[in-house]
Design a protein around this motif. Structure first.
Motif, PDB file in Angstrom:
ATOM      1  N   ILE A  93       0.823  -1.222   0.000  1.00  0.00           N
ATOM      2  CA  ILE A  93       0.000   0.000   0.000  1.00  0.00           C
ATOM      3  C   ILE A  93       0.854   1.269   0.000  1.00  0.00           C
ATOM      4  O   ILE A  93       0.585   2.202  -0.774  1.00  0.00           O
ATOM      5  CB  ILE A  93      -1.006  -0.011   1.168  1.00  0.00           C
ATOM      6  CG1 ILE A  93      -2.122  -1.034   0.907  1.00  0.00           C
ATOM      7  CG2 ILE A  93      -1.599   1.379   1.404  1.00  0.00           C
ATOM      8  CD1 ILE A  93      -2.982  -0.762  -0.317  1.00  0.00           C
ATOM      9  N   PRO A  94       1.901   1.370   0.845  1.00  0.00           N
ATOM     10  CA  PRO A  94       2.727   2.588   0.785  1.00  0.00           C
ATOM     11  C   PRO A  94       3.316   2.828  -0.608  1.00  0.00           C
ATOM     12  O   PRO A  94       3.355   3.976  -1.077  1.00  0.00           O
ATOM     13  CB  PRO A  94       3.827   2.317   1.815  1.00  0.00           C
ATOM     14  CG  PRO A  94       3.176   1.391   2.798  1.00  0.00           C
ATOM     15  CD  PRO A  94       2.313   0.498   1.958  1.00  0.00           C
ATOM     16  N   HIS A  95       3.733   1.762  -1.272  1.00  0.00           N
ATOM     17  CA  HIS A  95       4.284   1.890  -2.634  1.00  0.00           C
ATOM     18  C   HIS A  95       3.229   2.434  -3.597  1.00  0.00           C
ATOM     19  O   HIS A  95       3.528   3.291  -4.441  1.00  0.00           O
ATOM     20  CB  HIS A  95       4.785   0.531  -3.128  1.00  0.00           C
ATOM     21  CG  HIS A  95       5.002   0.474  -4.600  1.00  0.00           C
ATOM     22  ND1 HIS A  95       6.015   1.163  -5.237  1.00  0.00           N
ATOM     23  CD2 HIS A  95       4.309  -0.172  -5.585  1.00  0.00           C
ATOM     24  CE1 HIS A  95       5.946   0.943  -6.544  1.00  0.00           C
ATOM     25  NE2 HIS A  95       4.922   0.140  -6.778  1.00  0.00           N
ATOM     26  N   ILE A  96       2.005   1.952  -3.474  1.00  0.00           N
ATOM     27  CA  ILE A  96       0.920   2.412  -4.354  1.00  0.00           C
ATOM     28  C   ILE A  96       0.672   3.899  -4.143  1.00  0.00           C
ATOM     29  O   ILE A  96       0.539   4.670  -5.105  1.00  0.00           O
ATOM     30  CB  ILE A  96      -0.375   1.606  -4.072  1.00  0.00           C
ATOM     31  CG1 ILE A  96      -0.163   0.110  -4.270  1.00  0.00           C
ATOM     32  CG2 ILE A  96      -1.533   2.122  -4.939  1.00  0.00           C
ATOM     33  CD1 ILE A  96       0.462  -0.283  -5.582  1.00  0.00           C
ATOM     34  N   LEU A  97       0.611   4.319  -2.886  1.00  0.00           N
ATOM     35  CA  LEU A  97       0.356   5.722  -2.568  1.00  0.00           C
ATOM     36  C   LEU A  97       1.519   6.607  -3.023  1.00  0.00           C
ATOM     37  O   LEU A  97       1.309   7.702  -3.550  1.00  0.00           O
ATOM     38  CB  LEU A  97       0.104   5.883  -1.071  1.00  0.00           C
ATOM     39  CG  LEU A  97      -1.143   5.170  -0.536  1.00  0.00           C
ATOM     40  CD1 LEU A  97      -1.202   5.265   0.993  1.00  0.00           C
ATOM     41  CD2 LEU A  97      -2.417   5.741  -1.154  1.00  0.00           C
ATOM     42  N   VAL A 167     -11.835   3.074  -4.538  1.00  0.00           N
ATOM     43  CA  VAL A 167     -11.207   1.780  -4.245  1.00  0.00           C
ATOM     44  C   VAL A 167     -11.684   1.307  -2.880  1.00  0.00           C
ATOM     45  O   VAL A 167     -11.522   2.018  -1.880  1.00  0.00           O
ATOM     46  CB  VAL A 167      -9.664   1.902  -4.235  1.00  0.00           C
ATOM     47  CG1 VAL A 167      -9.032   0.534  -3.965  1.00  0.00           C
ATOM     48  CG2 VAL A 167      -9.148   2.477  -5.548  1.00  0.00           C
ATOM     49  N   GLY A 168     -12.262   0.113  -2.829  1.00  0.00           N
ATOM     50  CA  GLY A 168     -12.753  -0.383  -1.546  1.00  0.00           C
ATOM     51  C   GLY A 168     -12.845  -1.888  -1.483  1.00  0.00           C
ATOM     52  O   GLY A 168     -12.843  -2.565  -2.520  1.00  0.00           O
ATOM     53  N   ASP A 169     -12.962  -2.395  -0.251  1.00  0.00           N
ATOM     54  CA  ASP A 169     -12.963  -3.847  -0.037  1.00  0.00           C
ATOM     55  C   ASP A 169     -14.342  -4.416   0.253  1.00  0.00           C
ATOM     56  O   ASP A 169     -14.494  -5.628   0.388  1.00  0.00           O
ATOM     57  CB  ASP A 169     -12.060  -4.192   1.148  1.00  0.00           C
ATOM     58  CG  ASP A 169     -12.657  -3.712   2.469  1.00  0.00           C
ATOM     59  OD1 ASP A 169     -12.879  -4.553   3.358  1.00  0.00           O
ATOM     60  OD2 ASP A 169     -12.918  -2.512   2.604  1.00  0.00           O
ATOM     61  N   ALA A 170     -15.344  -3.535   0.359  1.00  0.00           N
ATOM     62  CA  ALA A 170     -16.689  -3.992   0.733  1.00  0.00           C
ATOM     63  C   ALA A 170     -17.704  -3.624  -0.347  1.00  0.00           C
ATOM     64  O   ALA A 170     -17.515  -2.649  -1.080  1.00  0.00           O
ATOM     65  CB  ALA A 170     -17.116  -3.385   2.067  1.00  0.00           C
ATOM     66  N   ILE A 171     -18.771  -4.394  -0.409  1.00  0.00           N
ATOM     67  CA  ILE A 171     -19.810  -4.103  -1.405  1.00  0.00           C
ATOM     68  C   ILE A 171     -20.372  -2.695  -1.203  1.00  0.00           C
ATOM     69  O   ILE A 171     -20.776  -2.050  -2.163  1.00  0.00           O
ATOM     70  CB  ILE A 171     -20.951  -5.149  -1.357  1.00  0.00           C
ATOM     71  CG1 ILE A 171     -21.599  -5.211   0.036  1.00  0.00           C
ATOM     72  CG2 ILE A 171     -20.438  -6.523  -1.779  1.00  0.00           C
ATOM     73  CD1 ILE A 171     -22.859  -6.076   0.089  1.00  0.00           C
ATOM     74  N   PHE A 172     -20.335  -2.199   0.038  1.00  0.00           N
ATOM     75  CA  PHE A 172     -20.860  -0.861   0.321  1.00  0.00           C
ATOM     76  C   PHE A 172     -20.033   0.221  -0.380  1.00  0.00           C
ATOM     77  O   PHE A 172     -20.563   1.235  -0.817  1.00  0.00           O
ATOM     78  CB  PHE A 172     -20.880  -0.610   1.833  1.00  0.00           C
ATOM     79  CG  PHE A 172     -21.408  -1.783   2.627  1.00  0.00           C
ATOM     80  CD1 PHE A 172     -22.737  -2.161   2.525  1.00  0.00           C
ATOM     81  CD2 PHE A 172     -20.573  -2.517   3.452  1.00  0.00           C
ATOM     82  CE1 PHE A 172     -23.229  -3.245   3.242  1.00  0.00           C
ATOM     83  CE2 PHE A 172     -21.045  -3.610   4.159  1.00  0.00           C
ATOM     84  CZ  PHE A 172     -22.379  -3.980   4.059  1.00  0.00           C
ATOM     85  N   GLU A 207      -6.657  -8.283  -6.991  1.00  0.00           N
ATOM     86  CA  GLU A 207      -6.248  -9.332  -6.051  1.00  0.00           C
ATOM     87  C   GLU A 207      -5.027  -8.886  -5.235  1.00  0.00           C
ATOM     88  O   GLU A 207      -4.769  -9.422  -4.163  1.00  0.00           O
ATOM     89  CB  GLU A 207      -5.910 -10.621  -6.815  1.00  0.00           C
ATOM     90  CG  GLU A 207      -7.055 -11.186  -7.642  1.00  0.00           C
ATOM     91  CD  GLU A 207      -8.058 -11.949  -6.797  1.00  0.00           C
ATOM     92  OE1 GLU A 207      -7.755 -12.242  -5.633  1.00  0.00           O
ATOM     93  OE2 GLU A 207      -9.149 -12.258  -7.316  1.00  0.00           O
ATOM     94  N   THR A 208      -4.277  -7.917  -5.758  1.00  0.00           N
ATOM     95  CA  THR A 208      -3.115  -7.368  -5.060  1.00  0.00           C
ATOM     96  C   THR A 208      -3.124  -5.848  -5.232  1.00  0.00           C
ATOM     97  O   THR A 208      -3.702  -5.336  -6.207  1.00  0.00           O
ATOM     98  CB  THR A 208      -1.795  -7.898  -5.639  1.00  0.00           C
ATOM     99  OG1 THR A 208      -1.634  -7.416  -6.972  1.00  0.00           O
ATOM    100  CG2 THR A 208      -1.754  -9.423  -5.636  1.00  0.00           C
ATOM    101  N   PRO A 209      -2.477  -5.117  -4.323  1.00  0.00           N
ATOM    102  CA  PRO A 209      -2.429  -3.659  -4.480  1.00  0.00           C
ATOM    103  C   PRO A 209      -1.831  -3.215  -5.821  1.00  0.00           C
ATOM    104  O   PRO A 209      -2.289  -2.215  -6.386  1.00  0.00           O
ATOM    105  CB  PRO A 209      -1.556  -3.225  -3.297  1.00  0.00           C
ATOM    106  CG  PRO A 209      -1.858  -4.231  -2.240  1.00  0.00           C
ATOM    107  CD  PRO A 209      -1.970  -5.536  -2.995  1.00  0.00           C
ATOM    108  N   GLN A 210      -0.842  -3.939  -6.319  1.00  0.00           N
ATOM    109  CA  GLN A 210      -0.232  -3.562  -7.595  1.00  0.00           C
ATOM    110  C   GLN A 210      -1.263  -3.506  -8.718  1.00  0.00           C
ATOM    111  O   GLN A 210      -1.152  -2.695  -9.643  1.00  0.00           O
ATOM    112  CB  GLN A 210       0.891  -4.550  -7.960  1.00  0.00           C
ATOM    113  CG  GLN A 210       1.585  -4.251  -9.281  1.00  0.00           C
ATOM    114  CD  GLN A 210       2.242  -2.885  -9.338  1.00  0.00           C
ATOM    115  OE1 GLN A 210       2.851  -2.448  -8.352  1.00  0.00           O
ATOM    116  NE2 GLN A 210       2.117  -2.178 -10.464  1.00  0.00           N
TER     117      GLN A 210
END
Length: 218
Positions: A93-97, A167-172, A207-210
């Protein structure tokens, strides 16, 4: 390369691994209040929406306003006790940001937590400086999956919704993004699995941050 004006991230389950903290604090709060403790599966499912809504759904018995308020107060106290030892940043995540910041893509957070708590969590993990602004649950009148949080940012900064990504991990998160008319990326390392997320028809599943960057810069 797509033209992307900004990227909006959910916090818990997307940037931060807060599952252990949330589960422990929820179980402790329900136990202290003498309520039936919800299962880990149930807690994880509702992690994407504010506790003001999720606790009412998790509880097997109706909660009046006074009991709900006390349950929330106790939860927040336990959460703050546990967060230092349990909250973690997901790998990459830090690399993505950093990559998005280097490309001068503004990044934001829209979270179901209170704004001050989001800032506290991000600051503790050295991530807060990556974000232009943070919209917590106390900054909106309507909680996720209502699109108010995203709409605020799009309006304030005059972003084109079609060039904005949620970008999110939940259906909401995906429901919120779609309601706001922005692009959506569902990530599978948080609370909801790929099958559940795919049912909301996000623009991409990472499936991955990349893979977030792969989609943005395809």
């Amino acid at each position: 390369m797509k033209k992307i004006e900004c990227v909006i991230f959910d916090l818990d389950g997307t940037l931060l691994d807060s599952k252990e903290c949330s589960v422990k604090a929820t179980k402790a709060a329900f136990t202290e209040m003498g309520l039936k403790v919800p299962s880990e599966v149930v807690i994880e499912h509702y992690m994407g929406i504010p506790i003001e809504k999720s606790f009412l759904k998790m509880s097997e018995q109706p909660l009046d306003q006074e009991i709900a308020a006390e349950l929330i107060r106790i939860f927040r106290a336990y959460y703050q006790t546990y967060e230092e030892s349990t909250l973690k940043v997901f790998p990459e995540i830090p690399h993505i940001l950093e990559s998005l910041n280097k490309r001068k893509v503004p990044c934001f957070v829209v979270s179901s937590k209170k704004t001050a708590v989001v800032k506290r969590n991000l600051a503790a993990l050295d991530l807060v400086d990556f974000f232009e602004e943070i919209i917590g649950s106390d900054a909106v009148s309507h909680y996720k999956p209502h699109p108010e949080g995203i709409n605020q940012l799009v309006t304030q900064y005059q972003f084109d919704p079609t060039e904005t990504i949620m970008v999110g991990d939940a259906i909401f998160d995906i429901q919120m993004g779609k309601a706001a008319g922005v692009k959506t990326i569902a990530v599978t390392w948080g609370s909801h699995n790929a099958k559940k997320l795919s049912s909301e028809k996000p623009d991409a599943v990472a499936e991955t941050p990349q893979e977030i960057l792969d989609y943005i810069y395809a």
